[in-house]
Design an enzyme around this catalytic site. Structure first.
Site, PDB file in Angstrom:
ATOM      1  CE  LYS A  36      31.758  -8.370  25.400  1.00 17.60           C
ATOM      2  NZ  LYS A  36      31.438  -9.788  25.078  1.00 17.60           N
ATOM      3  CB  SER A 111      27.550  -9.751  24.646  1.00 16.65           C
ATOM      4  OG  SER A 111      28.758 -10.450  24.930  1.00 16.65           O
ATOM      5  CB  SER A 135      29.493 -12.992  23.369  1.00 17.16           C
ATOM      6  OG  SER A 135      28.315 -13.096  24.127  1.00 17.16           O
TER       7      SER A 135
END
Length: 438
Positions: A36, A111, A135
């Protein structure tokens, strides 16, 4: 990844990746790692999905990335996310909203959207995400994969762009529990992380106690019935199912967005957001800017409220209760799709045995768990192994609506294996990717 190119912000050259995979060694040798892009990877700008936020390529790996690389994993690229890890749908990014791995008209969850989709589609074997208020867990649930959020402090957050520093955790995604266990074992520990308590459980007991929600929230038709059926299956498998109140958990979670705890988001990136509002997603910018208006007294009050939530919430994590199950978030269509696709009709509601079409990633798990019996556990993969998979931390993992909440391994024997013996996911096309139907 032609099926969902928006999942990655930057990908490494394929030949370079293959050469590194061939030379890799260690417990994670042969596994491809996606990261990420709010987590530092040497040589890649850490944008947190805001290109102007990065001042240049990161000079070194975040601790979590470094530990996975040291165990043999090979980084294949950095992935898309909701900007500054603020969102749960995967759509708040200038690089484009990330679509569900199986249904292009549905959101991926966020997310950590790109990381979850990269794993679901086979573009990576494991992926790093982050989780402050869901997330990591939400996209894992949406994509039908395994996602582990460790207890705070188990994995170092050094080299991670903070969301709420006090509550941030680095998470891992994989397509099966064995691989996720091995990756978390490699990533956990190191300088600055918490010490293991002497009484940490090393395995689920033969007759596991599982906590479930005493009262279910409002859901689309069919979802509550499917969850109750799953709880009944746990009982039939020999588990003891305890119903617990959920109000304290929900009250604590709301403090991260609706209460004073959101002030930490402004501490993390507020100076940049306030100075460059035109460069920030309006929804994200609004949340972070308003967080800067939280008073000190509000923060102190809500920290006290959080402590008050703890005693009643701890019923699910003390005594002999070792895990708890709740309904996963129902996958929602993308804002760009037709509103008529949501909510689903009763005929399309998921059941414990039929959640999606046979081409969906979630169905792979359904086929894998067709047998009944006691929960199965890998015999190795974690450095603390004692003949059973050992996870000396309290952890939550989420797999999609038809995956193994019965704590069953979900790796089909027919799936190809990497050199370390771990699953490489479903058979791939000539381009090296598993392709969804749309």
């Amino acid at each position: 990844m032609s099926a969902r190119p928006e999942a990655f912000i930057v990908r490494r050259d394929a030949a370079e990746v293959e050469a590194e995979l061939s030379a890799s060694s260690g417990p994670l040798a042969g596994l491809r790692l996606a990261v990420k892009n709010n987590v530092d990877v040497a040589g890649f700008p850490t944008t947190a999905a805001c290109p102007a936020y990065a001042t240049g390529p990161a000079g070194s790996d975040a601790v979590a990335v470094a530990r996975l690389r040291a165990a043999g994993a090979t980084v294949v690229g950095v992935t898309n996310l909701d900007q500054f890890a603020t969102g749960l749908v995967g759509q708040r990014s200038p690089y484009g909203g990330v679509r569900d791995a199986c249904r292009a008209t549905h959101v991926s969850g966020g997310s950590s959207s790109g990381s979850a989709v990269a794993v679901a589609l086979g573009a990576a074997d494991i992926a790093i995400g982050t989780d402050t208020a869901g997330s990591g867990r939400v996209p894992a649930a949406f994509q039908g994969i395994v996602g582990i959020k460790p207890t705070l402090g188990v994995v170092s957050v050094e080299g991670v762009v903070p969301a709420c520093r006090s509550w941030d955790a680095v998470t891992i995604f994989a397509r099966d529990l064995d691989t996720a266990d091995a990756a978390m074992a490699a990533m956990a520990g190191g300088p600055g992380t918490r010490r293991w308590p002497a009484d940490a459980p090393l395995a689920v007991p033969a007759a596991a106690r599982v906590a479930v929600l005493g009262e279910l929230p409002a859901m689309a038709p069919g979802w509550a019935e499917a969850f109750r059926a799953a709880a009944d299956r746990l009982r039939s498998d020999g588990c003891v199912v305890d119903a617990i109140p959920f109000a304290s958990f929900l009250a604590a979670a709301r403090l991260l967005y609706d209460g004073g705890l959101v002030a930490e988001r402004h501490v993390a990136v507020g100076a940049f957001v306030d100075a460059h509002p035109e460069l920030v997603d309006p929804a994200v910018g609004g949340i972070i800017s308003r967080a800067g208006e939280v008073s000190g007294s509000t923060l102190v009050r809500d920290l006290a409220r959080l402590e008050c939530c703890a005693p009643s919430a701890s019923v699910s994590s003390t005594g002999s209760t070792r895990c708890w199950s709740r309904p996963r978030p129902s996958s929602r269509p993308s804002p760009r799709s037709s509103p008529s696709r949501w909510p689903p009709t009763p005929g399309s509601a998921p059941t414990p045995t039929s959640a999606t079409s046979s081409t969906c990633a979630r169905s792979r798990c359904r086929r894998a768990r067709s047998t009944r019996g006691r929960p199965e556990w890998p015999s190795s993969g974690s450095p603390w192994s004692r003949g059973r998979s050992t996870m000396p931390w309290r952890w939550t993992w989420h797999a999609g609506s038809c995956c193994s909440r019965r704590l069953r391994r979900s790796t089909p024997a027919a799936w190809p294996r990497c050199r370390s013996g771990r699953s490489r996911g479903p058979p791939r096309s000539s381009t090296g990717e598993w392709r969804p139907s749309s």
